[in-house]
Design a protein around this motif. Sequence first.
Motif, PDB file in Angstrom:
ATOM      1  N   UNK A 556       0.812  -1.201   0.000  1.00 31.61           N
ATOM      2  CA  UNK A 556       0.000   0.000   0.000  1.00 31.61           C
ATOM      3  C   UNK A 556       0.850   1.257   0.000  1.00 31.61           C
ATOM      4  N   UNK A 557       1.980   1.205   0.694  1.00 29.01           N
ATOM      5  CA  UNK A 557       2.762   2.427   0.787  1.00 29.01           C
ATOM      6  C   UNK A 557       4.224   2.047   0.897  1.00 29.01           C
ATOM      7  N   UNK A 561       9.546   9.498   2.662  1.00 32.34           N
ATOM      8  CA  UNK A 561       8.946  10.812   2.725  1.00 32.34           C
ATOM      9  C   UNK A 561       9.999  11.906   2.861  1.00 32.34           C
ATOM     10  N   UNK A 562      10.930  11.659   3.734  1.00 29.97           N
ATOM     11  CA  UNK A 562      11.770  12.767   4.185  1.00 29.97           C
ATOM     12  C   UNK A 562      12.837  13.161   3.200  1.00 29.97           C
ATOM     13  N   UNK A 564      15.797  14.587   4.476  1.00 24.52           N
ATOM     14  CA  UNK A 564      17.048  14.441   5.207  1.00 24.52           C
ATOM     15  C   UNK A 564      18.027  15.562   4.903  1.00 24.52           C
TER      16      UNK A 564
ATOM     17  N   UNK B 162       2.599  11.808  10.795  1.00 27.07           N
ATOM     18  CA  UNK B 162       1.475  10.878  10.991  1.00 27.07           C
ATOM     19  C   UNK B 162       2.029   9.461  11.095  1.00 27.07           C
ATOM     20  N   UNK B 189       4.542  16.997   5.410  1.00 28.82           N
ATOM     21  CA  UNK B 189       3.982  15.965   6.294  1.00 28.82           C
ATOM     22  C   UNK B 189       4.690  14.639   6.048  1.00 28.82           C
ATOM     23  N   UNK B 190       5.208  14.093   7.115  1.00 28.95           N
ATOM     24  CA  UNK B 190       5.992  12.866   7.003  1.00 28.95           C
ATOM     25  C   UNK B 190       5.390  11.759   7.843  1.00 28.95           C
ATOM     26  N   UNK B 191       5.386  10.568   7.270  1.00 23.43           N
ATOM     27  CA  UNK B 191       5.007   9.401   8.079  1.00 23.43           C
ATOM     28  C   UNK B 191       6.190   9.083   8.982  1.00 23.43           C
ATOM     29  N   UNK B 193       9.050   7.269  10.542  1.00 23.82           N
ATOM     30  CA  UNK B 193       9.884   6.156  10.119  1.00 23.82           C
ATOM     31  C   UNK B 193      10.838   5.880  11.271  1.00 23.82           C
ATOM     32  N   UNK B 217      -1.505   3.477   7.385  1.00 23.49           N
ATOM     33  CA  UNK B 217      -0.630   4.588   7.034  1.00 23.49           C
ATOM     34  C   UNK B 217      -1.031   5.165   5.674  1.00 23.49           C
ATOM     35  N   UNK B 218      -1.340   4.252   4.744  1.00 26.37           N
ATOM     36  CA  UNK B 218      -1.749   4.698   3.406  1.00 26.37           C
ATOM     37  C   UNK B 218      -3.059   5.481   3.486  1.00 26.37           C
ATOM     38  N   UNK B 221      -2.414   8.934   4.717  1.00 27.12           N
ATOM     39  CA  UNK B 221      -1.794   9.733   3.665  1.00 27.12           C
ATOM     40  C   UNK B 221      -2.871  10.253   2.721  1.00 27.12           C
ATOM     41  N   UNK B 239       5.602  14.685  -0.155  1.00 29.01           N
ATOM     42  CA  UNK B 239       5.277  15.048   1.221  1.00 29.01           C
ATOM     43  C   UNK B 239       5.039  16.537   1.417  1.00 29.01           C
TER      44      UNK B 239
END
Lengths: 608, 379
Positions: A556-557, A561-562, A564, B162, B189-191, B193, B217-218, B221, B239
């Motif tokens: 799904x995912x 995201x980041x 860094x 999130x 916005x970051x999940x 990790x 999580x999906x 998002x 993001x």
Amino acid sequence: MNPEQRIERRDRIRNFSIIAHIDHGKSTLADRILEKTKALTQREMKEQMLDAMDLERERGITIKLNAVQLEYKANDGEEYIFHLIDTPGHVDFSYEVSRSLAACEGALLIVDAAQGIEAQTLANVYLAIDNDLEIIPIINKIDLPSAEPERVKQEVEEVVGLPMDDCILASAKDGVGIDEILESVVKDIPAPAGDPEAPLRAMIFDSVYDPYRGVIVYFRIVEGTVKPGEKIRMMATEKEFEVQDIGVFTPKPESKKELSVGDVGYMIASIKNVSDSRVGDTVTHAKNPAPEMLPGYRKLNPMVFCGLYPVDANGYTALREALERLELNDASLQYEAETSQALGFGFRCGFLGLLHMEIIQERIEREYGIDLITTAPSVIYEVVTTDDEVLEIDNPSHMPDTQKIERVSEPFVKAEVMTPNEFVGPVMELCQKKRGQYIDMKYLDENRVNIVYNIPLSEIVYDFFDTLKSNTRGYASFDYEIIGYKESNLVKMDILLNGEKIDALSVIVHRDFAYERGKIIVDKLRDLIPRQQFEVPVQASIGQKIIARSTIKAMRKNVLAKCYGGDVSRKRKLLEKQKEGKRRMKNVGNVEVPQEAFMSVLSMDENK
Amino acid sequence: MPRAIYLHVPFCEQICHYCDFNKFFLKNQPIDEYIDDVLTEMARTVEAVPPEGPIESIYVGGGTPTSLSSAQLKRLLLGLRNYFPISPEAEWTVEVNPGSADQEKLQMMSAAGVNRLSIGAQTFDSQLLQTINRDHQPGDVLEQILLARQSGITNISVDMMYALPGQTMEHWDDSLNELLQLPVTHVSAYALKIEAKTVFYQMWRKGQLSLPEEEFEALMYERMRSVLSEAGLNQYEISNFAVPGYESSHNRVYWQNKEYYGLGAGAHGYTAGVRTVNHGPLPKYMRAIAEGEFPYLETHRVTKEEQMEEFMFMGLRMRSGVSRSEFFERYNIDVDDAFPEIVPGLFERGLLNEEEGRLFLTEDGLLLGNEVFEKFLLG
């Protein structure tokens, strides 16, 4: 030597072997006998002299037989020539045992004074009786505090039917009873009977490949006399060779000018391959051949099969070379190249039994340094097709379609389990679960029971032995012999990933167990295969019918995201790792499958 | 040649449970010496690689830049002014923890040229703030924004997180609603990790952290995407969301694979075709500066293949994607020749799309970006 001398010498020969269960003290007793007959100086003594290979010593079992010539001055003042023939103690090698017993006139039966008789011992005693051997019963380890020689005597009388009045009480460890044993060999074991002047008949009971000298044949002369330079013929394989060297082991090899009736020794004759000197074959002269072979020759066929694959795909050539080398020494090892969709290039190998298989695997890993993936062992199924064709199937993926199968048979064994009374329940339950048919149950004494079942070999190779050991806390002993093929309700179960069959994972199972096994496999795959972009069904099927199903959920995912703080190399490393992981996966039915997923299904252990 | 600067301030008054950036407890650190050294690094860097033209974007990140005193922070900001030619239109961002920048600090920043704040709100649930070990209260965010506006800084970005431990969809909805009450121009916005060397990592290893399933999580998002776009915050990167015209130019430097200076302990830079990584630990960083050297832990000259790869896997993060003609201009080869069979395969999987000569992720592709990016690695 002239004919009279040969007869005179023949009458002073005694050939015998030792029958014992693992750990009942066979090797220690053999060492004591070697000491007493001054075959070795103390300095030459190594613990358990007869077991040559490291692996043998570690496992405490004898894999290759050995024969030693000993000189013994008896109490009657005469010098006797003893040949002590060592036998392997395991059922996988029972044919080799029977041949080495056939090379003897007598056998020492060693029974542990505390443990009593065990399943394997029993099987070998019967082999000895079948070969008309004189049996000298010995109760060993009487030094142990838990020794119960009287109980054990009674047990042997009842189970084997041997009179135990004159049995020898011994402690090989402490050297007790050794003189009595040697005297009994002289008195009770008959001298060989054959005619030294008759056409040569000698039985091969083992052969070993030596890189410098070629095959070394271990043989026993039943009739006639053989000398270096003579032309000989192997009666079964019809191969002819010229004898270069003959001799005996003392235990060091010692060349002789001739060997005659009763002699047990070695022969070197430029033989390049052990399969040209098969165990049980008869050696005769090429010029004046014996009219008939010695009885009992049988070509050994492997009963247990598995695929061996190098963990590292680059190890294929090394694995082939290792198998070639091992084959030189082991005529019963078979192998042929095989390709598996899942595991790549490897070999399908045939073995006499499970122990034989384990030994070969271990030797490849240890002596040749190759890490192996081993598929679950299987057996040869006999399939009669609707066209009345008979197929021998050693690989489930070769099984014909269900509609084309008239019937399937599988090899059965007669399994004898000896167990303390308290485990009778668990043992019988296990045998039932393994599709066993109850044959017999006998109390050996108040506490010990011998249980006999006919069980499919495929169930034995699956995990029978391990389960038996754990269900009886290691107390049960177990032996089996192949009794032939019987029809069974067997089906081929396929595993489908995303609708596509994975040939490497097909198994042949009994219809009644198919659902259970199928469920275990599909669940395991579901847990081990990473999510893919789409939902992936994992199914077990028999023919067109799906019998078990599981689903790998869609990914799904998966996105980093980041940012860094501009650390691009970190993103790169993560992507590279992901890519590298996929590189090591196989693509089956458009699904990326990691190696571990295959391995966990192909390995035997259901709990992994 | 670079037209952007990243400056790292590796100090915090409290360490968040999820953070694995280069950072140290503020207390007892040689802050002033560190600032001296960063100024020295600026001087050396400018001399070695002068900028191509005026600097277009500056990002002062951390750590917590505002954990420095106003005077300390001022030295750094003026240092930048002193050593680099800065365009009057430059986007100049400083990262701020809610409540960490008072009136004085903000006025100093504004006077120095800072025109944008990136505020680490993360969530508006006080319980969750505690879970992740933030040292602010939900209400501090609005206060910080109002204070900034009083000092003339109106371009406000807010960071959100999130997929936090124990976070429900209701929590997330509430946080997004709170966020939309605020006068912001930009949202990142970051999940969550779990990274090594964090408190969360230790907890996770011991099985003490319950994290949401991938499916959930999906869903979070997707919820965020629809809520933010409805409120006029357009998604312009995986993001990142912005009121049109307020897309961060600094982030786009990274995604468009352009060069930037990286200054301070642990900072990453990309100058004159070389990617650099500075020493993270202060003693190492400071020793290198004292010895007259660049404080590099690693340098790597980026090959043409790597440049092409990075152009793709960074560029595709943006909703506008990458331009085929720009790729050709930069590398003198077509995307399809550089990455044979990759693009059609991704079309087929429904992860990639093309319009008017630009390749970009589909809606499905946004969630599975790594599946796409991986394909643009050549080796």
